[in-house]
Each structure stands twice: as structure tokens, then as C-alpha cells.
Design a protein around this motif. Structure first.
Motif, PDB file in Angstrom:
ATOM      1  N   ILE A  88      19.298  -2.147  12.666  1.00 26.58           N
ATOM      2  CA  ILE A  88      20.074  -1.355  11.736  1.00 26.58           C
ATOM      3  C   ILE A  88      20.768  -0.293  12.405  1.00 26.58           C
ATOM      4  N   THR A  89      20.362   0.184  13.463  1.00 27.69           N
ATOM      5  CA  THR A  89      21.025   1.515  14.287  1.00 27.69           C
ATOM      6  C   THR A  89      22.216   0.712  14.740  1.00 27.69           C
ATOM      7  N   VAL A  90      22.200  -0.298  15.322  1.00 22.81           N
ATOM      8  CA  VAL A  90      23.170  -1.015  16.199  1.00 22.81           C
ATOM      9  C   VAL A  90      24.442  -1.359  15.101  1.00 22.81           C
ATOM     10  N   LEU A  91      23.994  -2.324  14.113  1.00 23.41           N
ATOM     11  CA  LEU A  91      24.799  -2.611  13.214  1.00 23.41           C
ATOM     12  C   LEU A  91      25.549  -1.269  12.363  1.00 23.41           C
ATOM     13  N   GLY A  92      24.718   0.001  12.385  1.00 20.30           N
ATOM     14  CA  GLY A  92      25.349   1.095  11.920  1.00 20.30           C
ATOM     15  C   GLY A  92      26.417   1.829  12.726  1.00 20.30           C
ATOM     16  N   LEU A  93      26.143   1.531  14.049  1.00 17.55           N
ATOM     17  CA  LEU A  93      27.062   2.126  14.981  1.00 17.55           C
ATOM     18  C   LEU A  93      28.465   1.233  14.875  1.00 17.55           C
ATOM     19  N   VAL A  94      28.369   0.234  14.777  1.00 18.19           N
ATOM     20  CA  VAL A  94      29.622  -0.859  14.403  1.00 18.19           C
ATOM     21  C   VAL A  94      30.148  -0.227  13.055  1.00 18.19           C
ATOM     22  N   MET A  95      29.523  -0.155  12.163  1.00 22.87           N
ATOM     23  CA  MET A  95      30.216   0.085  10.825  1.00 22.87           C
ATOM     24  C   MET A  95      30.605   1.336  10.866  1.00 22.87           C
TER      25      MET A  95
ATOM     26  N   LEU B 181      35.653  -7.665   9.965  1.00 24.61           N
ATOM     27  CA  LEU B 181      35.340  -6.555  10.542  1.00 24.61           C
ATOM     28  C   LEU B 181      36.566  -5.506  10.735  1.00 24.61           C
ATOM     29  N   GLY B 182      36.580  -4.441  10.420  1.00 27.02           N
ATOM     30  CA  GLY B 182      37.842  -3.703  10.387  1.00 27.02           C
ATOM     31  C   GLY B 182      38.981  -3.851   9.552  1.00 27.02           C
ATOM     32  N   ALA B 183      38.846  -4.538   8.505  1.00 27.78           N
ATOM     33  CA  ALA B 183      40.157  -4.984   7.557  1.00 27.78           C
ATOM     34  C   ALA B 183      39.727  -4.501   6.311  1.00 27.78           C
ATOM     35  N   SER B 184      38.795  -3.371   6.299  1.00 27.16           N
ATOM     36  CA  SER B 184      38.616  -3.038   4.891  1.00 27.16           C
ATOM     37  C   SER B 184      39.909  -2.034   4.488  1.00 27.16           C
ATOM     38  N   VAL B 185      40.237  -2.042   2.992  1.00 26.01           N
ATOM     39  CA  VAL B 185      41.197  -1.755   2.508  1.00 26.01           C
ATOM     40  C   VAL B 185      41.038  -0.053   1.838  1.00 26.01           C
ATOM     41  N   GLU B 186      39.803  -0.177   1.328  1.00 22.92           N
ATOM     42  CA  GLU B 186      39.325   1.067   0.581  1.00 22.92           C
ATOM     43  C   GLU B 186      39.210   2.447   1.718  1.00 22.92           C
ATOM     44  N   LYS B 187      38.808   1.965   2.884  1.00 25.08           N
ATOM     45  CA  LYS B 187      38.815   3.092   3.809  1.00 25.08           C
ATOM     46  C   LYS B 187      39.990   3.914   4.385  1.00 25.08           C
TER      47      LYS B 187
ATOM     48  N   HIS C 158      32.378   6.669   5.813  1.00 24.00           N
ATOM     49  CA  HIS C 158      31.614   6.357   6.754  1.00 24.00           C
ATOM     50  C   HIS C 158      30.132   7.022   6.611  1.00 24.00           C
ATOM     51  N   THR C 159      29.850   8.074   5.634  1.00 24.70           N
ATOM     52  CA  THR C 159      28.720   8.736   5.484  1.00 24.70           C
ATOM     53  C   THR C 159      28.058   8.129   4.227  1.00 24.70           C
ATOM     54  N   ASP C 160      28.206   8.500   3.149  1.00 25.33           N
ATOM     55  CA  ASP C 160      27.331   8.400   1.791  1.00 25.33           C
ATOM     56  C   ASP C 160      27.749   6.739   1.374  1.00 25.33           C
ATOM     57  N   PHE C 161      28.890   6.276   1.579  1.00 22.38           N
ATOM     58  CA  PHE C 161      29.409   4.981   1.009  1.00 22.38           C
ATOM     59  C   PHE C 161      29.764   4.035   2.152  1.00 22.38           C
ATOM     60  N   ILE C 162      29.219   4.170   3.229  1.00 19.68           N
ATOM     61  CA  ILE C 162      29.478   2.994   4.342  1.00 19.68           C
ATOM     62  C   ILE C 162      28.931   1.714   3.895  1.00 19.68           C
ATOM     63  N   PHE C 163      27.722   1.781   2.925  1.00 19.76           N
ATOM     64  CA  PHE C 163      27.293   0.332   2.394  1.00 19.76           C
ATOM     65  C   PHE C 163      28.454  -0.055   1.704  1.00 19.76           C
ATOM     66  N   ALA C 164      29.181   0.510   1.081  1.00 23.05           N
ATOM     67  CA  ALA C 164      30.463  -0.210   0.220  1.00 23.05           C
ATOM     68  C   ALA C 164      31.293  -0.774   1.463  1.00 23.05           C
TER      69      ALA C 164
ATOM     70  N   SER D 175      24.056   5.204   8.251  1.00 23.75           N
ATOM     71  CA  SER D 175      25.046   6.216   7.974  1.00 23.75           C
ATOM     72  C   SER D 175      25.573   7.159   9.045  1.00 23.75           C
ATOM     73  N   TYR D 176      26.702   7.846   9.243  1.00 27.74           N
ATOM     74  CA  TYR D 176      27.232   8.862  10.091  1.00 27.74           C
ATOM     75  C   TYR D 176      26.442  10.127   9.902  1.00 27.74           C
ATOM     76  N   GLY D 177      25.908  10.666  10.831  1.00 24.44           N
ATOM     77  CA  GLY D 177      25.256  12.194  10.590  1.00 24.44           C
ATOM     78  C   GLY D 177      24.108  12.074  11.880  1.00 24.44           C
TER      79      GLY D 177
END
Length: 456
Positions: free
Chosen positions: A70-77, A301-307, A315-321, A395-397
Motif C-alpha cells: 500500500i505504501t509503495v503503490l501510494g508513493l507511485v500514485m 499511469l500518468g495519463a489522468s485527465v482529472e488531475k 493527491h490527498t483526499d481523492f487519490i483513490f479516484a 494519500s499524501y501527507g
């Protein structure tokens, strides 16, 4: 040669039977063993999985493995979701990632320390941690020291870009102190009395909740309330008492929501499909858009439009989206499976221990991580109001990551302390270690010295 003359080496009966045809003998094939069937492989795999699931080190490996992934995938995201925001602010694309990576390194040290600490030391730290957290939470409300972000005054500036949120450490403090308190009362047989069950646990928890609500952080207060109810449930609170405390807390929450227009707006955005008037539900709706556009395997990975400015707090509360948009349903289900494995392992540790402190602390940590994950993911899915809580370990924080990793270290330490797990770990120690080799060499030297000839 006479016709009836016997051939050498043959019996008369064999000679007479030469011209006859032997009857066909039906060869019976051996019956198929009962263990060989179309479902045998599936049953065998199921039995192997069940045996592996019941092994003493299963909880240990699940906690360590799932939290690490979870931590490693979180860092990537975090890097993928924050790079556009960082560039918009005139910072490097890896600005938020570097801060999160530094926090993860410090958290890894805390996790290692917590996993190696004995249970007695954890109990001894409960009161200092609670006192220090209360002091910091009081400092937050002092003008000139506390910092307000997005309308919530829950931060203390540490200089430069580094901030500290003491309310995140309040969760850990309540778990350690509450577990030690309930364990001591349980050893004396006092938990059967409601006054010893509620006092001073509930007043101290309400003190923490009050300090958090002074800053306006409703989400953290909800997590702290869930931890309190989890501790009361583990302590065996009667149903009437449990329902009474739950009703009282629910009434307070309803009053706080009713008296705050901002919280009422968040409540009205549950299940929204349009931004609504004045774009009140913009964040909730665009979180759904991000999940819907991800499909089965995501846009990459990296191709999000919403960001790109469409989704606030990507990158914090809505990183799951953002995870759902870039990694698709497969990525989000993987994250859910990892949290489910971590929650199951925590419940298993709490259920198999004979130490009351370990049971309360493991149950409290599991309640904390599980409840926070449910509230965060439920808000992203539009099933719950947006509470502003990060996804644990993901999440970031840094303020949220550090106490959470210490809490995971607690679970690892408790999983190692199980008698069966301790015996299994002892058996896996290398037989030719430095100590054993050294002692063996010394014993051989002593034996050599005793020889009268002095030969080797």
C-alpha cells in the motif's frame, strides 16, 4: 518321429493344448481412486490455502506485506497525481513526491522501532504520548502558532514547507492510552462496572474530540469516535450502554452538521451526478468522472485527465479516484484487497492473543485504519459525505503517514509475540550464526588445549 512323442521340456497336457484356442480373458482395469476426480485439484488447492491461512506467521506476513505494498503503490500514485499541481505552483514535478518519500523513510524507521519494542515499553509510552499530543493540540489553538488550511486550524508550522497536524497523533495516543487503561482495569475485574468502563476513557476521548472540533476537522473527529467505540466494544460494553453512547455521539454530530452550512452542502452531495448550483458538488462529481473514465484497466499511469485542475485535492483526499482513472477497476480492487488483508490480519491478532493490552491495541489500530479507509473511499464513490480524511498509507501527507506506520509496527510486534509465531520464527533462525560459530570455535579450542600431544 512318432506323432505322440513328447517334445523335450514339455508336459503332455501342454502338448494337447497346443491346438486349442485360449479363451479371451477380460482384463479389469483398476478402479479410479476416490481422490482423482475433476474437482480434486480444486479441493486440494483449497486445503493447501486453508493450511497456509492457519499458519502461525500468516498474520505477520499479511500485515507486513500489505502495508508495504500500500505504501509503495501510494508513493507511485502520489507522484502521478501531484506532478501537475506542483508544476502549476512553480515547483518541480517531484516536489510532493520527495516530501512524501522522506516521510515514508522516517515512517519506516518508526515502524521498525515499534515492531521491535516489547509490549511493556509500548504500555509505558502511552501516558507520555497522550500528554505530548494534548499539549500540541492546545498549541494549535494559540494565535500565532496554529496555522489554518482550507478553513481548518489544525496545523503547526515546523519551518519552511514542513507542517505538523497533531490531531493525527491523537488517534495513536487514544489507542495506546485507552488500551493500557482498559487492560489494567480488566486485570482487576473492574470492567463489569459501567463507571469504570466509561471513566476516564470517555471524558479523555471527548477532550480530544473537543480540541479537534475547535479546529473544524470533522473527519478526524469521526475517526477518533470510531476508535472510541471500537475500544468500548472490545471491552465488552453492554448493548444498552453502547447504544446510548452511540446515540449521544450521533446527536452531537447531527447538531454540528445542522449548524454548519458547509457541512450541510457536503451532505447534500451524496450520490450527486451534477456539480449543482454554484458548483457545490464539483469535487464529488469529478471524482465519479475519474472513476468512470478508468474502465477495467485504466488509461495508463500518468495519463489522468482529472488531475489537470479538474479534481481538487487529487493527491490527498481523492487519490483513490486518480487511481481508478489511471489503473482502472483492477487497480482499485487491488487497493481494496490490500486493505481487506490488513484488516483481517489485525482482527486475527486481536482475536488470538491472551494479553488484554494487545487485544485492545490491535483492535483499536484495526478499527482506525479500516474506518478511515471506508470513510475516504466511501466519499470518493459518492456513498458518504466528503470528510477530508486521507487514505491511510496511501494519500499524501506526512503527518498522517508517520503515526499510521508506527501503528502498523505495533501490529507487527503483536503478531510476532504470539506463542506459535514466536516458536516459528525461532525455528527459522539460521543454525550457523556468528554466535554459534564463535562458541563452537571456542569450544574446539578448549578441547585442543586439553590434548597432551599438542597436535592439531
Amino acid at each position: 518321429m512318432p506323432a505322440k512323442q513328447m517334445l523335450p521340456g514339455r508336459r503332455p497336457s501342454a502338448v494337447k493344448a497346443q491346438g486349442r484356442k485360449r479363451p479371451a480373458v477380460k482384463v479389469k482395469r483398476p478402479a479410479r481412486p476416490a481422490g482423482r476426480g475433476p474437482l480434486t485439484g480444486l479441493r486440494r488447492t483449497q486445503q493447501q490455502l486453508r493450511r497456509a491461512w492457519d499458519r502461525p506467521l500468516t498474520a505477520y506476513y499479511l500485515i507486513f506485506g500489505s502495508s508495504l505494498l500500500i505504501t509503495v503503490l501510494g508513493l507511485v500514485m502520489v507522484y502521478s497525481a501531484s506532478m501537475i499541481k506542483a508544476l502549476q505552483l512553480g515547483l518541480g514535478d517531484a516536489y510532493f513526491f520527495k516530501k512524501q518519500f522522506l516521510a515514508a523513510l522516517i515512517g519506516a524507521v518508526l515502524l521498525l522501532v515499534a515492531s521491535r519494542m516489547p509490549v511493556k515499553l509500548h504500555r509505558a509510552l502511552s501516558y507520555p504520548v497522550l500528554a505530548g499530543t494534548l499539549f500540541l493540540m492546545v498549541l494549535v489553538q494559540v494565535p500565532g502558532i496554529g496555522v489554518s488550511i482550507n478553513g481548518n486550524q489544525n496545523w503547526i508550522s515546523l519551518g519552511g514547507p514542513f507542517m505538523l497536524q497533531p490531531s493525527e497523533f491523537g488517534k495513536l495516543a487514544l489507542i495506546l492510552w485507552g488500551a493500557d487503561l482498559l487492560a489494567r482495569k480488566g486485570d482487576k475485574g473492574l470492567l463489569s462496572q459501567w463507571k469504570h468502563l466509561l471513566v476516564p476513557l470517555v471524558p479523555v476521548a471527548f477532550l480530544l474530540l473537543g480540541l479537534i472540533m475547535l479546529g473544524g476537522d470533522m473527519g478526524t473527529a469521526m475517526i477518533l469516535g470510531a476508535i472510541l467505540f471500537g475500544l468500548l466494544w472490545l471491552a465488552g460494553a453492554p448493548t444498552r450502554m453502547f447504544v446510548g453512547v452511540l446515540a449521544f455521539a450521533g446527536a452531537i454530530v447531527a447538531l454540528l452538521i445542522k449548524t454548519s452550512p458547509h457541512r450541510m452542502d457536503r451532505l447534500e452531495c451524496i450520490g450527486a451526478t451534477e456539480p449543482g448550483k454554484n458548483d457545490l458538488c464539483w469535487q464529488a462529481v469529478h471524482g465519479i468522472y475519474a472513476l468512470a473514465s478508468g474502465g477495467w484497466f485504466g488509461s495508463g499511469l500518468g495519463a489522468s485527465v482529472e488531475k489537470w485542475g479538474q479534481l481538487p485535492e487529487a493527491h490527498t483526499d481523492f487519490i483513490f479516484a486518480i487511481t481508478g482513472e489511471e489503473l482502472g477497476l483492477a487497480g482499485t480492487l487491488s487497493v481494496l484487497a490490500l486493505f481487506a488483508a490488513l484488516g483481517y490480519a489485525g482482527i486475527r491478532v486481536a482475536g488470538r492473543t491472551e494479553d488484554s493490552f494487545v487485544r485492545f491495541a490491535a483492535g483499536g489500530v484495526t478499527t482506525w485504519i479500516t474506518a478511515q479507509a471506508v470513510i475516504n473511499i466511501g466519499a470518493v464513490l459518492g456513498l458518504l459525505p466528503i470528510a477530508g480524511v486521507p487514505l491511510p498509507l496511501f494519500s499524501y501527507g506526512g503527518s498522517a503517514l508517520l503515526p499510521t506506520m508506527f501503528a502498523v509496527g505495533l501490529l507487527i510486534a503483536f503478531a510476532r509475540e504470539e506463542p506459535a509465531a514466536r516458536a516459528a520464527l525461532a525455528m527459522r533462525q539460521p543454525k550457523t550464526g556468528w554466535r554459534r560459530t564463535g562458541s563452537r570455535w571456542k569450544s574446539m579450542r578448549r578441547r585442543v588445549k586439553k590434548r597432551p600431544s599438542g597436535e592439531r
